[in-house]
Design an enzyme around this catalytic site. Structure first.
Site, PDB file in Angstrom:
ATOM      1  N   TYR A  45       1.019  -1.097  -0.008  1.00 40.04           N
ATOM      2  CA  TYR A  45      -0.051  -0.149  -0.086  1.00 40.04           C
ATOM      3  C   TYR A  45       0.873   1.293  -0.066  1.00 40.04           C
ATOM      4  CZ  TYR A  45      -4.012   2.821   1.170  1.00 40.04           C
ATOM      5  OH  TYR A  45      -5.066   4.129   1.173  1.00 40.04           O
ATOM      6  N   ARG A  55      -6.606   2.739   3.441  1.00 40.38           N
ATOM      7  CA  ARG A  55      -7.263   1.646   3.525  1.00 40.38           C
ATOM      8  C   ARG A  55      -6.430   0.213   3.758  1.00 40.38           C
ATOM      9  NH1 ARG A  55     -12.225   2.651   1.394  1.00 40.38           N
ATOM     10  NH2 ARG A  55     -12.705   0.375   1.121  1.00 40.38           N
ATOM     11  N   TRP A  95     -11.186  11.797  -1.474  1.00 39.37           N
ATOM     12  CA  TRP A  95      -9.786  11.766  -1.007  1.00 39.37           C
ATOM     13  C   TRP A  95      -8.897  12.131  -1.977  1.00 39.37           C
ATOM     14  CZ3 TRP A  95      -9.874  11.219   4.042  1.00 39.37           C
ATOM     15  CH2 TRP A  95     -10.997  10.630   4.569  1.00 39.37           C
TER      16      TRP A  95
END
Length: 228
Positions: A37, A43, A133
């Site tokens: 990530y 997330r 976002w």
């Protein structure tokens, strides 16, 4: 004599059966995990909580935004996070987290509890996806965030507070990944609006209970400090 690999309660053990006696040693069956990530909580943080709680070792592979364009074509479905388990790639953040929750005993103690935990996670996630976002225009971004936090967040908090009631945990008698997800997401929300949950002391107390779990407290203390 026969050989078998230990199940859930003997993870990674290679056991030799001799009559009614089992001799167990640490084998090679421990899964190899790699979580990929951005260098953000975002997330992937729910999965990092679950790894921290379970004590399972994993590679926390963080990439910089500048490197994403060249990495993206190599990622299934072109989105992160992804979790590699012994070379098999799982995509979608909540699918990853649900898998880890099951592996860690945090999915819920019964099928009904599992469904309720999933429902709470999905409810919170539906709300979190309202935020733009990726919006680069800071004025547009601020206006949207202010609107969501002022006009939409109170309804979510009211519903979560009602669902929690006077219980210690959102689902059942013990902590589940739904409690972790509330803590992960509320940390981000409170960074945007610190007084957001002031009228909901039970939800704030739930955050305190999650963060008081030793493994979670240790992870929060040592994790990289990021804005989101």
């Amino acid at each position: 004599m026969s050989l078998f690999h230990g199940g859930r309660h003997s993870e990674g053990l290679l056991c030799t059966e001799e009559g009614t006696t089992y001799h167990c040693t640490r084998g090679s069956s421990m899964p190899q995990y790699k979580l990929t990530y951005f260098n953000l909580r975002g997330r992937a943080e729910i999965s990092r909580y679950l790894f921290a709680y379970s004590g399972k070792k994993y590679e926390d592979h963080r990439i910089e935004a500048a490197d994403w364009p060249k990495i993206k074509p190599t990622i299934p479905f072109g989105k992160i996070p992804v979790l590699e388990v012994d070379g098999v790639t799982i995509h979608q953040s909540l699918a990853i987290a649900r898998y880890l929750a099951r592996e860690s005993g945090l999915a819920g103690q019964t099928p009904v509890e599992q469904a309720l935990a999933d429902a709470i996670v999905d409810t919170i996630d539906d709300f979190m996806t309202l935020f733009p976002w990726a919006e680069k225009n800071q004025d547009v971004r601020k206006q949207a965030f202010d609107d969501i936090l002022t006009n939409k967040a109170p309804e979510l908090l009211k519903d979560l507070d009602t669902f929690l009631g006077d219980n210690n945990w959102l689902v059942g008698k013990s902590v589940t990944w739904a409690d972790f997800y509330w803590d992960v997401c509320s940390t981000t929300l409170l960074s945007c609006k610190p007084d957001l949950a002031d009228n909901y002391p039970r939800l704030l107390a739930l955050r305190d209970r999650v963060q008081a779990i030793p493994a979670i407290a240790a992870w929060i203390q040592k994790r990289p400090k990021t804005a989101m």
